[in-house]
Design an enzyme around this catalytic site. Structure first.
Site, PDB file in Angstrom:
ATOM      1  N   GLY A  31       0.779  -1.237   0.000  1.00 43.03           N
ATOM      2  CA  GLY A  31       0.000   0.000   0.000  1.00 43.03           C
ATOM      3  C   GLY A  31       0.806   1.280   0.000  1.00 43.03           C
ATOM      4  N   ARG A  32       2.157   1.145  -0.136  1.00 41.11           N
ATOM      5  CA  ARG A  32       2.959   2.370  -0.266  1.00 41.11           C
ATOM      6  C   ARG A  32       2.421   3.223  -1.418  1.00 41.11           C
ATOM      7  NH1 ARG A  32       5.683   3.860  -3.834  1.00 41.11           N
ATOM      8  NH2 ARG A  32       5.625   1.818  -4.796  1.00 41.11           N
TER       9      ARG A  32
ATOM     10  N   GLU B 225      -5.844  -3.845  -4.986  1.00 40.19           N
ATOM     11  CA  GLU B 225      -4.841  -4.930  -4.972  1.00 40.19           C
ATOM     12  C   GLU B 225      -5.391  -6.120  -4.193  1.00 40.19           C
ATOM     13  OE1 GLU B 225      -0.682  -2.348  -5.274  1.00 40.19           O
ATOM     14  OE2 GLU B 225      -1.454  -2.857  -3.316  1.00 40.19           O
TER      15      GLU B 225
HETATM   16  C1  5RP Z   1       1.332  -0.253  -4.064  1.00 43.37           C
HETATM   17  C2  5RP Z   1       2.046  -1.398  -3.484  1.00 43.37           C
HETATM   18  C3  5RP Z   1       3.327  -1.791  -4.127  1.00 43.37           C
HETATM   19  O1  5RP Z   1       3.152  -3.063  -4.690  1.00 43.37           O
HETATM   20  C4  5RP Z   1       4.417  -1.834  -3.101  1.00 43.37           C
HETATM   21  O2  5RP Z   1       4.520  -0.568  -2.515  1.00 43.37           O
HETATM   22  C5  5RP Z   1       5.774  -2.227  -3.726  1.00 43.37           C
HETATM   23  O3  5RP Z   1       6.173  -1.251  -4.638  1.00 43.37           O
HETATM   24  P1  5RP Z   1       7.607  -1.254  -5.295  1.00 43.37           P
HETATM   25  O4  5RP Z   1       7.675  -2.466  -6.174  1.00 43.37           O
HETATM   26  O5  5RP Z   1       7.689   0.050  -6.060  1.00 43.37           O
HETATM   27  O6  5RP Z   1       8.627  -1.310  -4.195  1.00 43.37           O
HETATM   28  O7  5RP Z   1       1.617  -2.025  -2.551  1.00 43.37           O
HETATM   29  O8  5RP Z   1       0.161   0.055  -3.359  1.00 43.37           O
END
Ligand code: 5RP
Length: 227
Positions: A97-98, A105
């Site tokens: 969720g970043r 998702e």
């Molecule tokens: C987005 C997410 C992403 O999948 C998670 O933050 C990983 O991102 P990244 O591959 O850029 O590190 O949960 O909501």
């Protein structure tokens, strides 16, 4: 790190076959996967493959890369979903969720026959919450009430602010995000359920017991973890 992300994305392509409906995750690692998937489709190496995006980011990139897209309400089933994660514990529980796309998702990944997670080794932790907060998508007018409720869990919650817009981040669903830091997450599944019980919480970023396979990019190559 970018090379690790590319390596896991390439490896993930082996899981995709003709006639599959593929859930398309959000973030920088999945972006490599979506681009590579589009290339295979455009070259005719894969036929009748459709993507179901988890966000506007995934949707725009899929269209640009040549992956035909369908909405969740246009498919009967999702064969496989491929997505990144912010943290992965030894039981393959995740924090996601970043990118603020956690709700779609989770809906798509929960429904997928196989949920495949792509990370580099910096995402592996002994205990969830060690490095990253737990993102919680909330109904905007309820954010302060929910932040107070979250303190009951020995945690602090901060409203996520936007960087290229004044004010808070607005999710693809029109909601706010609270980033919650917990003193210690003992039982991820229990906390995931408890957080979703707070009225006004739309979804939270703990994904317990849902990942089937995690591909980890490391110096020694791609490692495969399975539940
Ligand atoms: C987005 C997410 C992403 O999948 C998670 O933050 C990983 O991102 P990244 O591959 O850029 O590190 O949960 O909501």
């Amino acid at each position: 790190m970018e090379e690790f992300k590319r390596a896991v994305a390439r490896e993930a392509l082996r899981f995709v076959e003709d006639d599959m409906i593929v859930g398309l995750g959000t973030g920088s690692t999945t972006a490599y996967f979506i681009e590579a998937l589009g290339k295979l489709i455009m070259e005719g190496e894969l036929e009748d493959v459709y993507g179901v995006p988890t966000s506007y980011q995934a949707r725009l990139l899929a269209i640009e890369s040549g992956v035909p897209v369908l909405g969740l309400d246009q498919v009967d089933a999702i064969d496989i979903a491929v997505d990144g994660a912010d943290e992965v514990d030894p039981h393959l529980n995740l924090i996601k969720g970043r990118g603020a796309a956690l709700t779609m998702e989770k809906i798509i990944e929960y429904r997928a026959g196989t949920f495949l997670v792509l990370v580099d080794e910096s995402k592996l932790v002994e205990r969830l919450g060690q490095k990253m907060p737990v993102p919680i998508e909330v109904i905007p007018s309820a954010w302060r009430a929910i932040a107070e409720e979250i303190e009951v869990f020995n945690a602090t919650a901060e409203l996520r602010m936007a960087s290229k817009k004044d004010g808070p981040v607005i999710t693809d669903n029109g909601n706010f995000i609270l980033d919650a830091r917990f003193h210690r997450i003992e039982d991820p599944l229990d906390l995931e359920i408890e957080l979703n019980n707070i009225p006004g919480v739309v979804e939270n970023g703990i994904f317990a017991d849902i990942a089937d396979v995690v591909l980890v990019g490391t110096e020694e190559g791609v490692k495969r973890l399975e539940r």
